[in-house]
Write a protein that holds these residues in place. Structure first.
Motif, mmCIF file in Angstrom:
data_model
loop_
_atom_site.group_PDB
_atom_site.id
_atom_site.type_symbol
_atom_site.label_atom_id
_atom_site.label_comp_id
_atom_site.label_asym_id
_atom_site.label_seq_id
_atom_site.Cartn_x
_atom_site.Cartn_y
_atom_site.Cartn_z
ATOM 1 N N UNK A 182 0.829 -1.198 0.000
ATOM 2 C CA UNK A 182 0.000 0.000 0.000
ATOM 3 C C UNK A 182 0.872 1.260 0.000
ATOM 4 N N UNK A 183 2.004 1.198 0.671
ATOM 5 C CA UNK A 183 2.924 2.327 0.678
ATOM 6 C C UNK A 183 3.457 2.585 -0.734
ATOM 7 N N UNK A 184 3.843 1.527 -1.437
ATOM 8 C CA UNK A 184 4.330 1.678 -2.808
ATOM 9 C C UNK A 184 3.228 2.168 -3.740
ATOM 10 N N UNK A 185 2.002 1.710 -3.514
ATOM 11 C CA UNK A 185 0.868 2.178 -4.320
ATOM 12 C C UNK A 185 0.645 3.671 -4.113
ATOM 13 N N UNK A 186 0.715 4.112 -2.870
ATOM 14 C CA UNK A 186 0.553 5.533 -2.562
ATOM 15 C C UNK A 186 1.674 6.350 -3.187
ATOM 16 N N UNK A 187 2.884 5.822 -3.149
ATOM 17 C CA UNK A 187 4.023 6.513 -3.767
ATOM 18 C C UNK A 187 3.818 6.660 -5.273
ATOM 19 N N UNK A 188 3.301 5.598 -5.911
ATOM 20 C CA UNK A 188 3.039 5.660 -7.351
ATOM 21 C C UNK A 188 1.934 6.666 -7.660
ATOM 22 N N UNK A 189 0.884 6.693 -6.839
ATOM 23 C CA UNK A 189 -0.195 7.654 -7.040
ATOM 24 C C UNK A 189 0.315 9.085 -6.898
ATOM 25 N N UNK A 190 1.201 9.320 -5.946
ATOM 26 C CA UNK A 190 1.771 10.660 -5.761
ATOM 27 C C UNK A 190 2.590 11.056 -6.978
ATOM 28 N N UNK A 191 3.359 10.116 -7.509
ATOM 29 C CA UNK A 191 4.162 10.404 -8.698
ATOM 30 C C UNK A 191 3.267 10.679 -9.908
ATOM 31 N N UNK A 192 2.197 9.909 -10.050
ATOM 32 C CA UNK A 192 1.261 10.141 -11.158
ATOM 33 C C UNK A 192 0.584 11.504 -11.043
ATOM 34 N N UNK A 193 0.200 11.875 -9.837
ATOM 35 C CA UNK A 193 -0.436 13.181 -9.630
ATOM 36 C C UNK A 193 0.542 14.309 -9.951
ATOM 37 N N UNK A 194 1.786 14.151 -9.558
ATOM 38 C CA UNK A 194 2.787 15.176 -9.857
ATOM 39 C C UNK A 194 3.043 15.263 -11.356
ATOM 40 N N UNK A 195 3.087 14.110 -12.035
ATOM 41 C CA UNK A 195 3.274 14.118 -13.487
ATOM 42 C C UNK A 195 2.115 14.806 -14.194
ATOM 43 N N UNK A 196 0.896 14.552 -13.749
ATOM 44 C CA UNK A 196 -0.270 15.207 -14.344
ATOM 45 C C UNK A 196 -0.210 16.721 -14.150
#
Length: 91
Positions: free
Chosen positions: A52-66
């Motif tokens: 779940x921590x890695x999933x949250x990290x990926x979501x944060x990276x996706x949001x920053x990329x957007x």
């Protein structure tokens, strides 16, 4: 809740679960397979928290990329408008 806080929560929960699994194992190791099953369940929960921590990290990276893509689009549009304005004034 922001991504950084969520990451910290999952990280600390996983550490606590790993420590709890160690304690449970050493306290209940003489009782047989039941202690091992409980230890394994706690370790699986710790791995789940890490996932779940890695999933949250990926979501944060996706949001920053957007956000960066939107900024790039806006800046490109402003540059095109300024360039067109300069060409109209120059002609």
């Amino acid at each position: 809740m922001n991504y950084q806080r969520t990451l910290r929560i999952y990280e600390w929960i996983s550490y606590i679960l790993i420590i709890a699994a160690t304690v449970v194992y050493f306290i209940l190791r003489s009782r047989g397979a039941g202690a091992l099953n409980l230890t394994l369940c706690i370790l699986v929960l710790a791995v789940f928290c890490r996932l779940m921590m890695e999933r949250t990290r990926r979501q944060a990276a996706d949001a920053e990329n957007d956000e960066l893509k939107n900024d790039l689009r806006r800046l490109t549009q402003l540059y095109a408008e300024e360039r067109k304005k300069n060409q109209d004034q120059g002609a």
